[in-house]
Design an enzyme around this catalytic site. Structure first.
Site, PDB file in Angstrom:
ATOM      1  CG  ASN A   1      -1.686   1.234   1.445  1.00  0.00           C
ATOM      2  OD1 ASN A   1      -1.789   2.048   0.531  1.00  0.00           O
ATOM      3  ND2 ASN A   1      -2.253   1.417   2.632  1.00  0.00           N
TER       4      ASN A   1
ATOM      5  CD  GLU B   1      -2.853   5.502   6.746  1.00  0.00           C
ATOM      6  OE1 GLU B   1      -2.805   5.582   5.507  1.00  0.00           O
ATOM      7  OE2 GLU B   1      -1.938   4.985   7.428  1.00  0.00           O
TER       8      GLU B   1
ATOM      9  CD  GLU C   1      -3.475  -2.607   7.389  1.00  0.00           C
ATOM     10  OE1 GLU C   1      -2.376  -2.856   6.902  1.00  0.00           O
ATOM     11  OE2 GLU C   1      -4.083  -1.546   7.189  1.00  0.00           O
TER      12      GLU C   1
ATOM     13  N   GLY D   1       2.540   2.037  10.700  1.00  0.00           N
ATOM     14  CA  GLY D   1       3.518   3.107  10.543  1.00  0.00           C
ATOM     15  C   GLY D   1       4.238   3.487  11.832  1.00  0.00           C
TER      16      GLY D   1
ATOM     17  CB  SER E   1       5.202  -2.029  11.841  1.00  0.00           C
ATOM     18  OG  SER E   1       4.847  -0.680  12.085  1.00  0.00           O
TER      19      SER E   1
HETATM   20  P1  PGA Z   1       2.886   0.076   7.542  1.00  0.00           P
HETATM   21  O1  PGA Z   1       1.419   0.359   6.936  1.00  0.00           O
HETATM   22  O2  PGA Z   1       3.370  -1.206   6.956  1.00  0.00           O
HETATM   23  O3  PGA Z   1       3.707   1.266   7.095  1.00  0.00           O
HETATM   24  O4  PGA Z   1       2.725   0.009   9.021  1.00  0.00           O
HETATM   25  C1  PGA Z   1       0.510  -0.692   6.800  1.00  0.00           C
HETATM   26  C2  PGA Z   1      -0.781  -0.177   6.213  1.00  0.00           C
HETATM   27  O5  PGA Z   1      -1.183   0.951   6.505  1.00  0.00           O
HETATM   28  O6  PGA Z   1      -1.425  -0.894   5.430  1.00  0.00           O
END
Ligand code: PGA
Length: 252
Positions: free
Chosen positions: A10, A97, A167, A173, A213
């Site tokens: 993503n 998000e 998630e 993140g 992450s």
């Molecule tokens: P990340 O994001 O791997 O940077 O934690 C995952 C996501 O938002 O799908």
């Protein structure tokens, strides 16, 4: 039951056109066969046409969101049939998000998942809890509720065409990953809801990914879990080598 793994990157709002194309050229020839792992890049909408045109046999392209209706006066929005007409095969729906910043609700997520399936696009439905919920010990309940609402009015045949991504919001993140056991437990709880909604036969076929992450150095232990069928990856999907390390880990 062996489910084919999926590694979906993503990209969020990163990269320019040149960066995006350089990535595709670098990974296209190196991704493993899609019979072994589905390798997907979910890119910003403006890149989709260029990426789909240049995708190889094994790499697939997805969008990061779409509108729930066929068409209409919705300035700036993109419909499922528009995505389909460009050959886009996956779409992320209900990312935390989008839920947090763009008012995506369980109701609109449900409509979008149905709309994607109707247009032959695989929805990657995101669910997950905030840190408060994790600490209050109500994760399973909250996540189950999101799943039930997302699958409202969907029959078993449609459900089979979906992918879920669990998630935990606190792991996105942040560099904090859920432990493989924590992730697997919640994913099992999600599979149980799907069993209740449909049947064990159906839920055993639906791929459920973990996201938050995921990096080349922690992907092995996550994928080794019984119920984790792949990963939805933000930061670590931006770099070709790192993305390739993740898809190769899924083949092992
Ligand atoms: P990340 O994001 O791997 O940077 O934690 C995952 C996501 O938002 O799908």
């Amino acid at each position: 039951m062996k489910r084919r793994p999926i590694i979906a990157g993503n990209w969020k709002m990163y990269k320019t056109k040149d960066d995006a194309l350089a990535f595709i050229y670098a990974v296209n020839v190196k991704v493993p066969e899609k019979e072994l792992v589905e390798s997907v890049i979910c890119a910003p909408a403006i890149f989709l046409r260029d990426l789909v045109k240049r995708e190889g046999e094994e790499l697939r392209i997805g969008a990061q969101t779409m509108h729930e209706l066929d068409e209409g006066a919705y300035t700036g929005e993109i419909s499922a049939c528009m995505l389909k007409s460009y050959g886009v095969e996956y779409v992320v729906i209900g990312h935390s998000e989008r839920r947090a910043y763009y008012n995506e609700t369980d109701e609109s997520v449900n409509k979008k998942v149905i709309q994607a399936v109707k247009n032959d696009i695989t929805p990657i439905l995101c669910v997950g809890e905030s840190l408060d919920i994790r600490e209050a010990g109500t994760t399973d309940q909250i996540v189950k509720d999101q799943v039930v609402k997302a699958y409202l009015n969907m029959n078993a045949e449609q459900a089979l065409k979906t992918v879920v991504a669990y998630e935990p919001i606190w792991a996105i993140g942040t560099g904090k990953t859920a432990t493989p056991e924590q992730a697997n437990d919640t994913i099992k709880a999600i599979r149980n809801v799907l069993t209740e909604l449909y049947s064990a036969e159906i839920s055993e076929q639906i791929r459920i990914l973990y996201g938050g992450s995921v990096k080349p150095n922690n992907v092995d232990e996550l994928l080794a879990q019984s119920d984790i069928d792949g990963a939805l990856v933000g930061g670590a999907s931006l770099d070709p080598e790192s993305f390739l390390a993740l898809v190769n880990a899924a083949v092992k």
